[in-house]
Structures are given as C-alpha cells and as structure tokens.
Write a protein that holds these residues in place. Structure first.
Motif, mmCIF file in Angstrom:
data_model
loop_
_atom_site.group_PDB
_atom_site.id
_atom_site.type_symbol
_atom_site.label_atom_id
_atom_site.label_comp_id
_atom_site.label_asym_id
_atom_site.label_seq_id
_atom_site.Cartn_x
_atom_site.Cartn_y
_atom_site.Cartn_z
ATOM 1 N N MET A 1 -18.528 19.303 -48.804
ATOM 2 C CA MET A 1 -17.105 19.130 -49.027
ATOM 3 C C MET A 1 -16.338 20.047 -48.077
ATOM 4 S SD MET A 1 -14.831 19.926 -52.433
ATOM 5 C CE MET A 1 -15.917 19.041 -53.474
ATOM 6 N N ALA A 2 -15.320 19.533 -47.457
ATOM 7 C CA ALA A 2 -14.541 20.317 -46.503
ATOM 8 C C ALA A 2 -13.653 21.312 -47.233
ATOM 9 C CB ALA A 2 -13.695 19.399 -45.637
ATOM 10 N N ASN A 3 -13.478 22.437 -46.611
ATOM 11 C CA ASN A 3 -12.617 23.481 -47.134
ATOM 12 C C ASN A 3 -11.174 23.075 -46.862
ATOM 13 O OD1 ASN A 3 -10.992 25.831 -47.225
ATOM 14 N ND2 ASN A 3 -12.797 27.103 -46.935
ATOM 15 N N SER A 4 -10.358 23.060 -47.889
ATOM 16 C CA SER A 4 -8.994 22.572 -47.722
ATOM 17 C C SER A 4 -8.153 23.469 -46.818
ATOM 18 C CB SER A 4 -8.325 22.429 -49.087
ATOM 19 O OG SER A 4 -8.329 23.666 -49.756
ATOM 20 N N ALA A 5 -8.387 24.768 -46.828
ATOM 21 C CA ALA A 5 -7.570 25.668 -46.015
ATOM 22 C C ALA A 5 -7.936 25.591 -44.534
ATOM 23 C CB ALA A 5 -7.710 27.102 -46.508
ATOM 24 N N SER A 6 -9.218 25.487 -44.236
ATOM 25 C CA SER A 6 -9.634 25.546 -42.835
ATOM 26 C C SER A 6 -10.265 24.258 -42.328
ATOM 27 C CB SER A 6 -10.628 26.690 -42.647
ATOM 28 O OG SER A 6 -11.795 26.421 -43.394
ATOM 29 N N GLY A 7 -10.561 23.317 -43.211
ATOM 30 C CA GLY A 7 -11.199 22.084 -42.796
ATOM 31 C C GLY A 7 -12.696 22.210 -42.597
ATOM 32 N N LEU A 8 -13.276 23.346 -42.964
ATOM 33 C CA LEU A 8 -14.709 23.567 -42.779
ATOM 34 C C LEU A 8 -15.508 23.024 -43.955
ATOM 35 C CD1 LEU A 8 -14.831 27.249 -41.503
ATOM 36 C CD2 LEU A 8 -15.170 25.179 -40.179
ATOM 37 N N ALA A 9 -16.663 22.484 -43.641
ATOM 38 C CA ALA A 9 -17.610 22.068 -44.670
ATOM 39 C C ALA A 9 -18.612 23.199 -44.876
ATOM 40 C CB ALA A 9 -18.330 20.799 -44.232
ATOM 41 N N VAL A 10 -19.261 23.189 -46.027
ATOM 42 C CA VAL A 10 -20.319 24.155 -46.306
ATOM 43 C C VAL A 10 -21.637 23.396 -46.277
ATOM 44 C CG1 VAL A 10 -21.275 25.763 -47.990
ATOM 45 C CG2 VAL A 10 -18.796 25.589 -47.713
ATOM 46 N N MET A 39 -18.055 22.444 -37.243
ATOM 47 C CA MET A 39 -17.007 22.764 -38.216
ATOM 48 C C MET A 39 -17.578 22.892 -39.631
ATOM 49 S SD MET A 39 -14.326 23.485 -36.628
ATOM 50 C CE MET A 39 -13.133 23.599 -37.931
ATOM 51 N N GLU A 40 -18.637 23.699 -39.721
ATOM 52 C CA GLU A 40 -19.217 23.967 -41.028
ATOM 53 C C GLU A 40 -19.824 25.363 -41.060
ATOM 54 O OE1 GLU A 40 -22.334 21.247 -42.102
ATOM 55 O OE2 GLU A 40 -23.616 21.863 -40.463
ATOM 56 N N ARG A 98 -8.842 34.268 -33.294
ATOM 57 C CA ARG A 98 -9.053 32.934 -33.871
ATOM 58 C C ARG A 98 -10.211 32.957 -34.872
ATOM 59 N NH1 ARG A 98 -12.074 28.562 -33.749
ATOM 60 N NH2 ARG A 98 -11.184 26.490 -33.819
ATOM 61 N N SER A 99 -11.271 33.650 -34.516
ATOM 62 C CA SER A 99 -12.431 33.751 -35.394
ATOM 63 C C SER A 99 -12.065 34.470 -36.690
ATOM 64 C CB SER A 99 -13.563 34.488 -34.677
ATOM 65 O OG SER A 99 -14.666 34.651 -35.528
ATOM 66 N N LYS A 100 -11.334 35.560 -36.576
ATOM 67 C CA LYS A 100 -10.927 36.308 -37.775
ATOM 68 C C LYS A 100 -10.067 35.444 -38.690
ATOM 69 C CE LYS A 100 -9.694 40.158 -35.401
ATOM 70 N NZ LYS A 100 -9.247 41.541 -35.178
ATOM 71 N N MET A 101 -9.179 34.661 -38.093
ATOM 72 C CA MET A 101 -8.321 33.787 -38.896
ATOM 73 C C MET A 101 -9.135 32.689 -39.581
ATOM 74 S SD MET A 101 -5.023 33.544 -36.361
ATOM 75 C CE MET A 101 -4.265 32.223 -37.257
ATOM 76 N N LEU A 102 -10.091 32.124 -38.872
ATOM 77 C CA LEU A 102 -10.932 31.066 -39.430
ATOM 78 C C LEU A 102 -11.774 31.590 -40.593
ATOM 79 C CD1 LEU A 102 -11.692 28.101 -39.127
ATOM 80 C CD2 LEU A 102 -13.421 28.786 -37.455
ATOM 81 N N TYR A 103 -12.373 32.748 -40.417
ATOM 82 C CA TYR A 103 -13.176 33.338 -41.491
ATOM 83 C C TYR A 103 -12.298 33.715 -42.683
ATOM 84 C CZ TYR A 103 -17.728 33.461 -39.191
ATOM 85 O OH TYR A 103 -18.937 33.106 -38.629
ATOM 86 N N ALA A 104 -11.126 34.261 -42.420
ATOM 87 C CA ALA A 104 -10.229 34.660 -43.511
ATOM 88 C C ALA A 104 -9.758 33.448 -44.315
ATOM 89 C CB ALA A 104 -9.034 35.423 -42.954
ATOM 90 N N SER A 105 -9.447 32.356 -43.634
ATOM 91 C CA SER A 105 -8.931 31.176 -44.337
ATOM 92 C C SER A 105 -10.023 30.411 -45.082
ATOM 93 C CB SER A 105 -8.208 30.245 -43.358
ATOM 94 O OG SER A 105 -9.115 29.707 -42.423
ATOM 95 N N SER A 106 -11.273 30.654 -44.757
ATOM 96 C CA SER A 106 -12.387 29.940 -45.389
ATOM 97 C C SER A 106 -13.083 30.747 -46.476
ATOM 98 C CB SER A 106 -13.429 29.574 -44.329
ATOM 99 O OG SER A 106 -12.845 28.850 -43.298
ATOM 100 N N LYS A 107 -12.827 32.036 -46.520
ATOM 101 C CA LYS A 107 -13.598 32.948 -47.375
ATOM 102 C C LYS A 107 -13.562 32.585 -48.855
ATOM 103 C CE LYS A 107 -12.008 36.965 -48.483
ATOM 104 N NZ LYS A 107 -11.911 37.403 -49.843
#
Length: 139
Positions: A1-10, A39-40, A98-107
């Motif tokens: 399922m994609a992460n709603s904040a960042s669009g990442l899947a787990v 993107m996961e 960019r990496s810090k923002m992506l990790y923060a929004s997906s945490k």
C-alpha cells in the motif's frame, strides 16, 4: 500500500522480516532503505542475533538517511531479563535535503506498518543514539 504522505509503498519483506524479529527473534536488527527508483521502502540489511549494538550503529551510513529496528536485551533494576524493540529514524545532517524530507514524510506511516515497536529514537548524529541513551530509554 502506498504511503499517502510520500507516495511510497512498503515492500512486504519489511513486514515479514520485522515479524520474524519480533516473534522468533530471528534477527538482532533490520535496516530499511527507501528505494528511489521503485518508490518503496525495502530491507537493506539484516543483523544476525550474534551482532551487537556497535555492529548495528556501524551499518548506518554517515551521509544517508535510513530507518531501522533494533531488538535490545537488557536487565532491569529488579534483575529481570527484558527485551524492547526500538525504531530508529536516522537522518544525518550531511544527508541530502530531498532525502531527509522523503524519510520524514514517510516515517509515521512506515512505523505503523511495524506493529510492536516499543520505543522510538530520532537521530541526526551518532551521539544521539549511543548505547547508554538507548538503555536509559528502555527502562
């Protein structure tokens, strides 16, 4: 399922390996990495049960973000053997913005996927996650 904040899947392996750490104690730690191309979130490294905290800390790159879980064994003041699972959000100051923002929004979403986390550590520097700090948080 994609992460709603960042669009990442787990990736499912993340959840399976975490369950193995939690229930069978098959690993000491797991390091997770965001795969920008897919993107996961994926498992990057599994720490064997014989590996210690120093081994775990050494796996976190000095200039890249990561998530991790660590199964800490400790003895309480009452001399009882206990274990707690820590979730780490590693975001060193030297990592790309960019990496810090992506990790923060997906945490938060990723952490919720890992049911059974007992403590959380956010660190930008190794001194913020020393073994003494972790042990103090465990008690």
């Amino acid at each position: 399922m994609a992460n709603s904040a960042s669009g990442l899947a787990v990736n499912d392996e993340c959840k399976f390996k975490f369950q193995e750490l939690k229930t069978r104690r098959g690993f000491r730690f797991i390091v997770f990495k965001i795969d920008d191309k897919a993107m996961e979130i994926k498992v990057e490294r599994l720490g064997q049960t014989a590996e210690g905290y120093e081994d775990f800390a050494a796996t976190l790159p000095a200039d890249e973000c990561r998530y991790a879980v660590y199964d800490l064994d400790f003895v309480t003041d009452e001399n009882c053997q206990k274990s707690k699972i820590f979730f780490f959000s590693w975001s060193p100051d030297t990592a790309r913005t960019r990496s810090k923002m992506l990790y923060a929004s997906s945490k938060d979403r990723f952490r919720r996927e890992l049911d059974g986390i007992q403590c959380e550590i956010q660190a930008t520097d190794p001194s913020e996650m020393s073994l003494d700090i972790i042990r103090a948080r465990a008690h």
